[in-house]
Design a protein around this motif. Structure first.
Motif, PDB file in Angstrom:
ATOM      1  N   TYR A   1     -14.913  98.133  99.257  1.00 21.00           N
ATOM      2  CA  TYR A   1     -14.218  97.556  98.102  1.00 21.00           C
ATOM      3  C   TYR A   1     -12.979  96.834  98.611  1.00 21.00           C
ATOM      4  CZ  TYR A   1     -16.980 100.681  95.163  1.00 21.00           C
ATOM      5  OH  TYR A   1     -17.997 101.348  94.530  1.00 21.00           O
ATOM      6  N   GLU A   2     -12.936  95.525  98.417  1.00 18.42           N
ATOM      7  CA  GLU A   2     -11.786  94.727  98.825  1.00 18.42           C
ATOM      8  C   GLU A   2     -10.961  94.343  97.599  1.00 18.42           C
ATOM      9  OE1 GLU A   2     -12.571  91.649 101.911  1.00 18.42           O
ATOM     10  OE2 GLU A   2     -14.682  92.182 101.510  1.00 18.42           O
ATOM     11  N   ASN A   3      -9.713  93.993  97.842  1.00 20.20           N
ATOM     12  CA  ASN A   3      -8.813  93.566  96.757  1.00 20.20           C
ATOM     13  C   ASN A   3      -8.860  94.532  95.581  1.00 20.20           C
ATOM     14  OD1 ASN A   3      -8.187  91.133  98.201  1.00 20.20           O
ATOM     15  ND2 ASN A   3     -10.188  90.370  97.551  1.00 20.20           N
ATOM     16  N   VAL A   4      -8.738  95.795  95.899  1.00 17.19           N
ATOM     17  CA  VAL A   4      -8.828  96.861  94.914  1.00 17.19           C
ATOM     18  C   VAL A   4      -7.751  96.707  93.834  1.00 17.19           C
ATOM     19  CG1 VAL A   4      -8.437  99.341  94.665  1.00 17.19           C
ATOM     20  CG2 VAL A   4      -9.869  98.486  96.510  1.00 17.19           C
ATOM     21  N   ARG A   5      -8.146  96.969  92.605  1.00 16.27           N
ATOM     22  CA  ARG A   5      -7.200  96.984  91.476  1.00 16.27           C
ATOM     23  C   ARG A   5      -6.817  98.446  91.257  1.00 16.27           C
ATOM     24  NH1 ARG A   5      -9.794  93.631  86.833  1.00 16.27           N
ATOM     25  NH2 ARG A   5      -7.723  92.769  86.459  1.00 16.27           N
ATOM     26  N   PRO A   6      -5.590  98.820  91.605  1.00 14.08           N
ATOM     27  CA  PRO A   6      -5.183 100.232  91.598  1.00 14.08           C
ATOM     28  C   PRO A   6      -5.436 100.976  90.294  1.00 14.08           C
ATOM     29  CG  PRO A   6      -3.483  98.890  92.603  1.00 14.08           C
ATOM     30  CD  PRO A   6      -4.504  97.945  92.048  1.00 14.08           C
TER      31      PRO A   6
END
Length: 153
Positions: free
Chosen positions: A135-140
């Motif tokens: 998972y890249e550019n995860v949205r916290p």
């Protein structure tokens, strides 16, 4: 650029917030969520960690190990973990060697300034040590929920 799924996860050795040396191979036979985050006690990183904390019983019930990694040192992890009552290990990659091995150390931009740092990324690692998903550019704020759906928990 992060390494991809379908390959063995790079082995590592890092100290956690209890000053225990942790290795990926210690968790063979269990699914592992290895999540890389930029910095302890910052808004996005706190949101992500607290969501894992709030959902922790579901992960535990499913036998899933959560490991957080950042370039902060052990002392910083101790404070962060205590402040937010986090139940899972936080690993200190203060020389960013593991970040480099996983391809998550790179150029970032904040308020027009460019610098090198952790690219917020999560790896799902299966019991044999293979990377199942990246998972890249995860949205916290949504990440823990997204991962729970992956495991149908």
């Amino acid at each position: 650029m992060p390494i991809s799924s379908g390959i063995p996860a790079p082995e590592f050795e890092m100290f956690d917030d209890t000053n225990t040396l942790r290795k990926l191979s210690d968790f063979r036979g269990r699914n592992v969520i290895l999540y890389f985050y930029p910095k302890d006690d910052t808004p996005g990183c706190t949101k992500e960690a607290c969501n894992f904390r709030d959902d922790y019983s579901a992960y535990e019930k499913a036998g899933i190990v959560i490991l957080g990694v950042s370039p902060d040192d052990v002392a910083s992890h101790v404070k962060f973990k205590k402040k937010f009552q986090l139940q899972f290990p936080l690993l200190a990659d203060d020389e960013h060697k593991v970040c480099d091995a996983y391809g998550v150390w790179g150029p970032k931009k904040f308020m027009g300034k460019e610098y090198e740092g952790v690219l917020r990324t999560t790896f799902l690692i299966d019991g044999e040590g293979m990377i199942k998903k990246v998972y890249e550019n995860v949205r916290p704020a949504e990440h823990s929920t997204e991962l729970l759906k992956e495991f149908s928990v």
